[in-house]
Design an enzyme around this catalytic site. Structure first.
Site, PDB file in Angstrom:
ATOM      1  N   HIS A  72     -18.423-101.731 -69.963  1.00 28.40           N
ATOM      2  CA  HIS A  72     -17.186-101.477 -70.715  1.00 28.40           C
ATOM      3  C   HIS A  72     -16.251-102.675 -70.595  1.00 28.40           C
ATOM      4  CE1 HIS A  72     -17.336 -96.810 -71.142  1.00 28.40           C
ATOM      5  NE2 HIS A  72     -18.481 -97.374 -71.433  1.00 28.40           N
ATOM      6  N   TYR A 199      -7.306 -92.889 -70.528  1.00 26.37           N
ATOM      7  CA  TYR A 199      -6.364 -92.338 -69.552  1.00 26.37           C
ATOM      8  C   TYR A 199      -5.144 -91.905 -70.361  1.00 26.37           C
ATOM      9  CZ  TYR A 199      -9.032 -94.686 -65.810  1.00 26.37           C
ATOM     10  OH  TYR A 199     -10.009 -95.101 -64.936  1.00 26.37           O
ATOM     11  N   PRO A 291      -7.855 -90.866 -57.549  1.00 25.29           N
ATOM     12  CA  PRO A 291      -8.928 -91.410 -58.398  1.00 25.29           C
ATOM     13  C   PRO A 291      -8.454 -92.171 -59.633  1.00 25.29           C
ATOM     14  CG  PRO A 291      -8.739 -89.032 -58.688  1.00 25.29           C
ATOM     15  CD  PRO A 291      -7.810 -89.391 -57.578  1.00 25.29           C
ATOM     16  N   LYS A 295     -11.009 -96.575 -57.756  1.00 26.76           N
ATOM     17  CA  LYS A 295     -11.219 -97.559 -56.691  1.00 26.76           C
ATOM     18  C   LYS A 295     -12.014 -97.049 -55.478  1.00 26.76           C
ATOM     19  CE  LYS A 295      -9.332-101.073 -58.539  1.00 26.76           C
ATOM     20  NZ  LYS A 295     -10.363-101.334 -59.533  1.00 26.76           N
ATOM     21  N   TYR A 382      -7.704-103.506 -62.348  1.00 29.25           N
ATOM     22  CA  TYR A 382      -8.716-102.511 -62.726  1.00 29.25           C
ATOM     23  C   TYR A 382     -10.120-103.079 -62.574  1.00 29.25           C
ATOM     24  CZ  TYR A 382     -10.743 -98.502 -65.119  1.00 29.25           C
ATOM     25  OH  TYR A 382     -11.475 -97.379 -65.403  1.00 29.25           O
TER      26      TYR A 382
END
Ligand code: APR
Ligand code: PHB
Length: 387
Positions: A72, A199, A291, A295, A382
């Protein structure tokens, strides 16, 4: 019985450490309180940083990951009815790999048994002594008590394990934040109508649209800590998820039975230092992240990467410098991942907040969605800070 390193816990941290040490010619024994099937039945996260993939390559277990993992190059943030892409690759040159933690664990278990390295599953009452000198580890298995002498113990036994609890209270300090909500997660077999993770911060609360493969999705919604899974029918989950993620996607979710449904509380936790005598903590035994930043598994990988380097330097060069530096080296990266996970959690969830806090949260999201500098910082974290 004698071995060089006893590893407590056969989650990803313990198994990966075992594999890295095996390749360095260091003998290990893994003690796991559950059965292998139980460990493989736990549904956990599924996003790997490029650095974690490199560690898995070094451990020789990345074959299936490269064949089946989904690359991704970005993810989306849902806000006020629209979605905004965070272009990970464009900002950082890096991508993440979507590949379930269960699959990582399965690959590691297979590699360990192919290597002929010993793991005792269903090891009960694991207990540690003489940690400041020559450690001894006792456990019960099939009704018999066993004792193992070793040079080092690696505490990879998760948040509720025995290793961190074996450290005297005056030799360890802990830092903790609990969040006033949990995540209700559903795993189901259908092709995701989204191409990248979403998200979503909505007025009804946070939702995350994720996946495990081309044909399996993993979705979460923020829920009350008082909720139980029994209160949530699948229909009610998808109805609520749809309202939070957007009607265009909601319309494309088929009615299929889910494979798993569970609620997890959200917590930030760090223990310091990660060493007591010849015991070293790694993974969830040492720290927990909420979460939201994906990580948890990645931090377990970086901890054990550092720890294996330090143990290898000890056995190969007789040098204790890296072992002495392990805790500080790992904690530096851990605190940065804690900061990121905490800030993503604060940014995207609904909190019981006063009017000022609510405006601040809105302002922060809107700033992020308009500022390339803020997006670059998010992307940098990220995809994973350097090991
Ligand atoms: N004796 C032996 N084994 C134990 C004991 C004990 N007293 N207590 C716990 N264990 C085992 C658990 O059964 C589990 O299999 O230790 C293992 C710890 O594994 P995880 O909880 O998966 O932790 P870790 O390997 O550090 O992996 C971190 O997993 O929990 C996720 O979000 C987390 O993704 C992160 C990753
Ligand atoms: C998951 O797929 O389970 C997942 C993905 C991203 C997260 C958390 C969980 O941030």
């Amino acid at each position: 019985m004698k071995t060089q390193v006893v590893i407590v816990g056969a989650g990803p941290a313990g198994l990966l450490l075992g594999q890295l040490l095996h390749r360095a010619g260091i003998d290990t024994l893994i003690l796991e309180q559950r059965s292998a099937d139980y460990v493989l039945g736990r549904i956990r996260a599924g996003v790997l940083e490029a650095g974690s993939v490199e560690v898995l390559e070094r451990a020789g277990v990345a074959g299936r990951l490269h064949a089946e993992g989904l690359i991704h190059d970005g993810f989306e943030i849902g806000y006020c009815g629209s979605r905004h892409r965070i272009a990970l690759k464009e900002f950082t040159g890096k991508s993440v790999t979507v590949y379930g933690q269960t699959e990582v664990t399965r690959d590691l278990m297979e590699a360990r048994s192919a290597a002929g390295a010993p793991t005792v599953y269903e090891a009960e009452d694991v207990s540690l002594s003489d940690l400041a000198g020559s450690p001894r580890v006792t456990y019960r298995h099939q009704g018999r008590t066993h004792e193992v002498q070793c040079d080092f113990v690696a505490g990879c036994d998760g948040f509720h394990g025995v290793c961190r609890r074996s450290i005297p209270a005056d030799s360890i300090r802990t830092f903790e934040r609990q969040y006033p909500f949990g995540w209700l997660g559903v795993l189901a077999d259908f092709a995701a109508p989204w191409h990248e993770l979403i998200y979503a911060a909505s007025e009804r609360g946070f939702a995350l649209a994720s996946m495990r493969s081309e044909t399996r999705v993993r979705c979460y919604i923020q829920c009350s800590l008082q909720d139980s899974v029994e209160q949530w029918s699948e229909a009610r989950f998808w109805e609520e998820f749809g309202q939070r993620i957007g009607s265009d996607l909601a319309a494309k979710i088929p009615q299929v039975k889910s494979l798993e449904m569970s609620i997890a509380p959200l917590r930030s936790f760090v223990a310091e230092p990660l060493r007591y005598g010849n015991l070293f903590l790694a993974g969830d035994a040492a720290h927990i992240v909420p979460p939201t930043g994906a990580k948890g598994l990645n931090l377990a990988a970086s901890d054990v990467f550092y720890l294996h380097e330090a143990l290898e330097a000890h056995y190969r060069e007789g040098s204790s410098t890296a072992l002495d530096g392990y805790s500080a080296r790992a904690l530096r990266r851990i605190w940065r991942a804690e900061r990121f996970s905490w800030s993503m959690t604060r940014l995207l969830h609904s909190f019981p907040a006063d009017a000022f806090d609510q405006r601040m949260q809105q302002t922060e999201i809107e700033y992020l969605l308009e500022s390339r500098a803020a997006q670059a910082a998010l992307a940098e974290n990220y995809v994973g800070l350097p090991l």
